[in-house]
Design a protein around this motif. Structure first.
Motif, PDB file in Angstrom:
ATOM      1  N   TYR A  52      -4.608   4.936   0.519  1.00  0.00           N
ATOM      2  CA  TYR A  52      -3.893   3.498   0.383  1.00  0.00           C
ATOM      3  C   TYR A  52      -2.984   4.043   2.113  1.00  0.00           C
ATOM      4  O   TYR A  52      -2.091   3.651   2.849  1.00  0.00           O
ATOM      5  CB  TYR A  52      -3.006   3.271  -0.545  1.00  0.00           C
ATOM      6  N   GLU A  53      -2.631   5.916   1.847  1.00  0.00           N
ATOM      7  CA  GLU A  53      -2.358   6.355   3.286  1.00  0.00           C
ATOM      8  C   GLU A  53      -2.661   5.764   4.255  1.00  0.00           C
ATOM      9  O   GLU A  53      -1.888   5.380   5.392  1.00  0.00           O
ATOM     10  CB  GLU A  53      -2.106   7.814   2.974  1.00  0.00           C
TER      11      GLU A  53
ATOM     12  N   MET B 270       2.911  12.673   0.412  1.00  0.00           N
ATOM     13  CA  MET B 270       1.196  12.057   0.758  1.00  0.00           C
ATOM     14  C   MET B 270       1.311  14.144   1.253  1.00  0.00           C
ATOM     15  O   MET B 270       0.186  14.101   0.218  1.00  0.00           O
ATOM     16  CB  MET B 270       0.669  11.713   1.996  1.00  0.00           C
TER      17      MET B 270
ATOM     18  N   TYR C 245       0.561  -1.399  -0.105  1.00  0.00           N
ATOM     19  CA  TYR C 245      -0.040  -0.144   0.577  1.00  0.00           C
ATOM     20  C   TYR C 245       0.785   1.666   0.229  1.00  0.00           C
ATOM     21  O   TYR C 245       0.334   2.348  -0.763  1.00  0.00           O
ATOM     22  CB  TYR C 245      -1.141  -0.044   0.934  1.00  0.00           C
ATOM     23  N   LYS C 246       1.993   1.294   0.437  1.00  0.00           N
ATOM     24  CA  LYS C 246       3.473   2.092   0.216  1.00  0.00           C
ATOM     25  C   LYS C 246       3.408   2.214  -0.902  1.00  0.00           C
ATOM     26  O   LYS C 246       3.184   3.815  -1.200  1.00  0.00           O
ATOM     27  CB  LYS C 246       4.333   1.945   1.306  1.00  0.00           C
TER      28      LYS C 246
ATOM     29  N   GLY D 106       0.605   8.096  -6.583  1.00  0.00           N
ATOM     30  CA  GLY D 106      -0.491   9.160  -5.970  1.00  0.00           C
ATOM     31  C   GLY D 106       0.465  10.210  -6.552  1.00  0.00           C
ATOM     32  O   GLY D 106       0.547  11.693  -7.237  1.00  0.00           O
TER      33      GLY D 106
ATOM     34  N   VAL E  15       0.675  15.481  -2.393  1.00  0.00           N
ATOM     35  CA  VAL E  15      -0.254  15.238  -2.986  1.00  0.00           C
ATOM     36  C   VAL E  15      -1.403  15.855  -2.561  1.00  0.00           C
ATOM     37  O   VAL E  15      -2.217  16.292  -3.983  1.00  0.00           O
ATOM     38  CB  VAL E  15      -0.670  13.624  -3.182  1.00  0.00           C
TER      39      VAL E  15
ATOM     40  N   ARG F 207      -6.603   8.702  -9.257  1.00  0.00           N
ATOM     41  CA  ARG F 207      -5.656   8.257  -8.120  1.00  0.00           C
ATOM     42  C   ARG F 207      -4.973   8.561  -7.185  1.00  0.00           C
ATOM     43  O   ARG F 207      -4.667   8.483  -6.459  1.00  0.00           O
ATOM     44  CB  ARG F 207      -4.323   8.464  -9.046  1.00  0.00           C
ATOM     45  N   PHE F 208      -5.521  10.353  -6.625  1.00  0.00           N
ATOM     46  CA  PHE F 208      -5.290  11.093  -5.895  1.00  0.00           C
ATOM     47  C   PHE F 208      -6.141  10.406  -4.888  1.00  0.00           C
ATOM     48  O   PHE F 208      -6.358  10.256  -3.828  1.00  0.00           O
ATOM     49  CB  PHE F 208      -5.328  11.970  -6.442  1.00  0.00           C
TER      50      PHE F 208
ATOM     51  N   ALA G  90       0.252   3.645  -2.658  1.00  0.00           N
ATOM     52  CA  ALA G  90       0.009   5.574  -1.765  1.00  0.00           C
ATOM     53  C   ALA G  90       1.326   6.378  -3.477  1.00  0.00           C
ATOM     54  O   ALA G  90       0.374   7.416  -3.878  1.00  0.00           O
ATOM     55  CB  ALA G  90       0.250   5.973  -0.988  1.00  0.00           C
TER      56      ALA G  90
ATOM     57  N   THR H  52      -4.687   7.024  -3.511  1.00  0.00           N
ATOM     58  CA  THR H  52      -3.761   7.473  -2.771  1.00  0.00           C
ATOM     59  C   THR H  52      -4.037   8.010  -1.149  1.00  0.00           C
ATOM     60  O   THR H  52      -3.023   7.083  -0.036  1.00  0.00           O
ATOM     61  CB  THR H  52      -3.171   8.612  -3.339  1.00  0.00           C
TER      62      THR H  52
END
Length: 427
Positions: free
Chosen positions: A277-278, A311, A207-208, A214, A314, A270-271, A211, A274
């Protein structure tokens, strides 16, 4: 008990909570992890091809197949176990084995993925990892091994789950192309707990990485956004000038707004992913219940130093994009107002001109009407005089007296007749 009808999805939804059990692992042990996603995003994803790729691997070991439409699988392949999961954007393979190689992080376990099978994968590798699980030695021995295996500059180490385990990793790709993680388990640590920790490490890494896609998108779109923002500033600055045609500026502003909306549409998925996922990364780290090991940075601290700034970039890019889009819309609204005001002024000037023309036409009409009275009276007077010609001789009236007497009468009669006609037409 009175029978009651169950919802069609009651059992499937309940079973979904138990569909992805954690692996059971012991120390010493090892795992090889692989995550694959479509090269061009979800648009090109073929889930049937992904399941066929899994079955091709199972067939090499004579293993049983998953159920049709399955999104997860756990079964034995030879002396190892395979865990397969299909996620929203990617699929993951985890091979689990007992014992450890004499050479730390030997890629032999990953060799269970045949080269030709990897070459035919329906996607590209987003991450892969080797996990080494050992019994917990003394703290001095752990420090020595960790320092020998990992790069100290980016090393993250911590006690976790009430000091039942120590986890370590440096989030660097080794020469074989894999991430490396070490797990040291205390003798009283259960196999399921070890499996949960290994699963969390794989999830954090995956997941990193997802993320960070993004972040790559944000870096790619930032120059375009900067150019668009500069164009918008120039257009807004030019709005105060009387030398620039407002309609042309409005057309340019609409073009900028269209570009921004396209940019937002291309990056929104995608954002949004992200951000999700973060949150998962932070949640997976939190459940490890980390404690500091020997003064080293923990996984949560590594993420705060290395992952969180990406992050924030993003989020900043997403907020900046929304802000520029809002400013473009606001500028377009202001310019539309200016155009409307200019058009209203033009319409007012046109109406004033039309009023002047109407007044002129009315005056001209009155003039024409006066001339019409004269003209009609002239012809009517001649007709009346022709009719009164015998009376001139019978009554011995001079012709000029007859003209002087009849003319006012005829003019008044003609004027009165025309006034009656205009009145009747007005009604």
């Amino acid at each position: 008990m009175t029978p009651i009808q169950d919802h069609d999805l009651r059992y499937p939804l309940s079973n979904e909570l138990h569909a992805r059990p954690f692996p059971v692992m012991s120390a010493p042990g090892r795992a090889a992890y692989l995550a694959i996603k479509p090269a061009n995003g979800n648009k090109s994803r073929d889930r049937d091809a992904e399941r066929a790729h899994l079955i091709a691997l199972l067939d090499r070991f004579g293993a049983s197949h998953p159920q049709p439409g399955a999104t997860h699988y756990f079964g034995q392949i030879g002396k190892h176990w395979l865990k397969w999961e299909s996620h929203t954007e990617f699929v993951t393979y985890t091979i689990i084995g007992e014992g450890v190689a004499e050479r730390p992080f030997d890629a032999g376990t990953f060799g269970l993925f045949p080269d030709d099978w990897l070459a035919n994968a329906p996607g590209v590798r987003i991450t892969s990892a080797l996990i080494r699980i050992e019994g917990m030695p003394s703290e001095e021995d752990m420090v020595q091994r960790i320092d020998d295996w990992f790069v100290g500059e980016s090393l993250a180490v911590s006690w976790c789950l009430d000091r039942h385990l120590v986890i370590a990793g440096d989030y660097r790709i080794d020469s074989a192309g894999h991430m490396r993680f070490a797990v040291f388990a205390a003798p009283h640590c259960g196999k399921r707990r070890i499996g949960r920790v290994v699963q969390r490490l794989c999830e954090i890494e995956t997941y990193k990485t997802m993320a960070m896609l993004g972040f790559a998108e944000a870096r790619e779109v930032s120059p375009k956004l900067g150019d668009t923002e500069t164009r918008l500033l120039d257009l807004v600055t030019g709005m105060t000038s009387d030398q620039i045609e407002p309609s042309e500026t409005l057309h340019a502003l609409l073009g900028v707004s269209a570009e921004l909306e396209k940019m937002v549409a291309q990056t929104s998925f995608r954002f949004g992913a992200t951000a999700a996922y973060e949150n998962i990364v932070n949640d997976r780290i939190e459940v490890l219940r980390e404690e500091r090991f020997g003064g080293r940075q923990m996984f949560s601290e590594f993420m705060k130093r290395r992952f969180d700034p990406a992050m924030r970039t993003v989020k900043s890019t997403e907020a900046r994009m929304r802000d520029v889009s809002t400013r473009a819309m606001r500028a377009a609204d202001l310019l539309r107002t200016r155009v409307d005001v200019d058009r209203s002024a033009q319409n007012q000037a046109l109406l004033t001109s039309m009023d002047r023309r109407s007044d002129l036409q009315l005056r001209l009409q009155h003039t024409v009407e006066g001339l019409s009275v004269v003209a009609i009276s002239y012809y009517a007077l001649n007709l009346v005089l022709y009719m009164l010609a015998p009376a001139e001789k019978l009554l011995h009236i001079e012709k000029y007296w007859l003209y002087a007497t009849v003319t006012p009468i005829v003019v008044v009669a003609v004027w009165f007749m025309l006034a009656r006609i205009q009145k009747s037409m007005a009604h």
